[in-house]
Design an enzyme around this catalytic site. Structure first.
Site, PDB file in Angstrom:
ATOM      1  N   HIS A  18      32.072  31.576  35.953  1.00 32.50           N
ATOM      2  CA  HIS A  18      33.226  31.699  36.852  1.00 32.50           C
ATOM      3  C   HIS A  18      34.169  32.806  36.371  1.00 32.50           C
ATOM      4  O   HIS A  18      34.650  33.621  37.165  1.00 32.50           O
ATOM      5  CB  HIS A  18      34.028  30.382  36.902  1.00 32.50           C
ATOM      6  CG  HIS A  18      33.298  29.237  37.490  1.00 32.50           C
ATOM      7  ND1 HIS A  18      33.149  28.036  36.815  1.00 32.50           N
ATOM      8  CD2 HIS A  18      32.698  29.060  38.691  1.00 32.50           C
ATOM      9  CE1 HIS A  18      32.496  27.185  37.583  1.00 32.50           C
ATOM     10  NE2 HIS A  18      32.192  27.790  38.729  1.00 32.50           N
ATOM     11  N   LYS A  42      31.371  15.907  46.072  1.00 30.38           N
ATOM     12  CA  LYS A  42      31.203  15.926  44.616  1.00 30.38           C
ATOM     13  C   LYS A  42      32.118  14.902  43.962  1.00 30.38           C
ATOM     14  O   LYS A  42      33.240  14.687  44.394  1.00 30.38           O
ATOM     15  CB  LYS A  42      31.532  17.317  44.061  1.00 30.38           C
ATOM     16  CG  LYS A  42      30.557  18.387  44.477  1.00 30.38           C
ATOM     17  CD  LYS A  42      30.878  19.710  43.794  1.00 30.38           C
ATOM     18  CE  LYS A  42      29.872  20.773  44.172  1.00 30.38           C
ATOM     19  NZ  LYS A  42      30.122  22.036  43.473  1.00 30.38           N
ATOM     20  N   ARG A  91      23.834  32.965  42.155  1.00 31.09           N
ATOM     21  CA  ARG A  91      22.944  32.919  41.003  1.00 31.09           C
ATOM     22  C   ARG A  91      21.487  33.116  41.403  1.00 31.09           C
ATOM     23  O   ARG A  91      20.702  33.642  40.642  1.00 31.09           O
ATOM     24  CB  ARG A  91      23.070  31.570  40.281  1.00 31.09           C
ATOM     25  CG  ARG A  91      24.402  31.346  39.632  1.00 31.09           C
ATOM     26  CD  ARG A  91      24.508  29.930  39.159  1.00 31.09           C
ATOM     27  NE  ARG A  91      24.488  29.061  40.334  1.00 31.09           N
ATOM     28  CZ  ARG A  91      24.988  27.841  40.382  1.00 31.09           C
ATOM     29  NH1 ARG A  91      25.515  27.308  39.322  1.00 31.09           N
ATOM     30  NH2 ARG A  91      24.938  27.137  41.480  1.00 31.09           N
ATOM     31  N   SER A 129      28.516  24.281  36.292  1.00 34.03           N
ATOM     32  CA  SER A 129      29.394  23.244  35.725  1.00 34.03           C
ATOM     33  C   SER A 129      28.630  21.947  35.513  1.00 34.03           C
ATOM     34  O   SER A 129      28.840  21.242  34.524  1.00 34.03           O
ATOM     35  CB  SER A 129      30.585  23.002  36.654  1.00 34.03           C
ATOM     36  OG  SER A 129      31.388  24.142  36.735  1.00 34.03           O
TER      37      SER A 129
END
Length: 161
Positions: A18, A42, A91, A129
């Site tokens: 990040h 989440k 990614r 994360s």
């Protein structure tokens, strides 16, 4: 006219990946707003307040970065902040497929807001994360994944200190 970009995410917690996107974003934009999102899909480990505090602590006195929280539609938040760009880090191809759909929807809803995709730096291509939290919860070494302040906060959350 100032070029303001919004970099949204859950940042639960913020990682070196990040931070890399934020720093690289500052090379393109005058200001980056790191917008901590409330994502009902989440289960967050850290509260909104904890995530904001960690991000601010890690970024230090970087005057061109603002840390904020938001709920609701991202496109509404971006408009309210008078920004014209959303930064998204990618990614893998699977990230692109999802992000492309969201970017298309945002362009239909919010006229004049662009999505700026940034490929992750090679050394952070695997980093998320979720993986960091899993490794930490299993007492693994996370030194290369998060800043020391985040490592301390994670270890505390998992009762490892």
């Amino acid at each position: 006219m100032k070029k303001i970009a919004v970099y949204p995410g859950s940042f639960d917690p913020i990682t070196f990946g990040h931070l890399d996107i934020i720093k690289r974003g500052l090379k393109v934009f005058d200001e980056v707003i790191v917008a901590v999102a409330c994502n009902s899909q989440k289960n967050a480990l850290f509260t909104f307040e904890e995530r904001v505090a960690l991000i601010k602590e890690v970024l230090g006195d970087e005057s061109r970065v603002t840390v904020d929280t938001f709920t609701g539609l991202l496109i509404d938040y971006v408009s309210d902040r008078q920004a014209h760009v959303i930064i998204r880090g990618l990614r893998a191809i699977s990230d692109f497929e999802y992000e492309f759909q969201i970017a298309q929807m945002n362009s239909c809803i919010g006229k004049g807001v662009e999505t700026f995709f940034m490929m992750t730096s090679l050394q952070y291509g695997y980093l998320s994360s979720s993986i960091v939290k899993e490794v930490c919860s299993l007492k693994g070494n996370i030194d290369g994944f998060v800043p020391p302040e985040v490592k301390i906060a994670l270890r505390k959350k998992y009762g490892l200190d």
